[in-house]
Design a protein around this motif. Sequence first.
Motif, PDB file in Angstrom:
ATOM      1  N   GLU A 151      31.292  21.069 -23.698  1.00 40.33           N
ATOM      2  CA  GLU A 151      31.527  21.413 -25.094  1.00 40.33           C
ATOM      3  C   GLU A 151      32.936  21.045 -25.548  1.00 40.33           C
ATOM      4  O   GLU A 151      33.132  20.548 -26.661  1.00 40.33           O
ATOM      5  N   GLN A 155      33.682  18.465 -28.646  1.00 39.20           N
ATOM      6  CA  GLN A 155      34.402  18.853 -29.856  1.00 39.20           C
ATOM      7  C   GLN A 155      35.659  18.009 -30.051  1.00 39.20           C
ATOM      8  O   GLN A 155      36.045  17.716 -31.192  1.00 39.20           O
ATOM      9  N   SER A 159      36.390  15.608 -33.278  1.00 42.60           N
ATOM     10  CA  SER A 159      37.537  15.930 -34.129  1.00 42.60           C
ATOM     11  C   SER A 159      38.111  14.709 -34.836  1.00 42.60           C
ATOM     12  O   SER A 159      38.852  14.838 -35.807  1.00 42.60           O
TER      13      SER A 159
END
Length: 215
Positions: A151, A155, A159
């Motif tokens: 995860e 992420q 971004s």
Amino acid sequence: MQISDNILREQLKNVYFLGGGGYGGKTTMSQLIAKKYGFRLYHQDDCYDAHAKIATPEFQPSMCLDRNKDWHGFFAQPPAQYAQWLWGTTMEDEQFAIMDLIHMARDGKVIADVNMMTATLRRISDPSRVVLLFAPEEMTRNHYFNRPDKEGLKQFILSFPDGEDLLKNVIEALHYRADETRKSYYDSGFCCIERTGHDTIEGTLQKIERHFGWI
């Protein structure tokens, strides 16, 4: 210095290997085995950062690749180039993992969740102590990043302004020549367990236990 294969096999005779590909269940199975049988548990991925601190450009160029200056460029590189880096780090990190396992095996049985080439596993262990766990390409494409341990990376990639495109590119790199990789597992001579949508944790564990001669 090159250590002969027979010496490595002797030093690693207390080690049971779970190899293969992502989303195959190696982490889950190794944790269950360690708890059930009291084995020491080794996750190669957890040791990578420590190995990278020891690595030098002369001997481990892929592990020493400076990616911190341009992460966007790293994730955006062509899938074939990205895959080449992944293979390079796999081959270089194997040596560190082997030394870790030799040390751990002195104190008893070890269950090892490793990222090693099948050719390396053939050299250092016996087929009776190796199981390859992996998932079909469609399954890994859909679920590889949908796991707690991935995860953070997911992420970070997302971004960036073009994060969705970067994530797709990374997934393509992870599956570069996937058919060849899958074929290499079945051609390796090792016990292969390919994940399906109908597996149970208990059923997969029993297959591994039977192969290792525990039940």
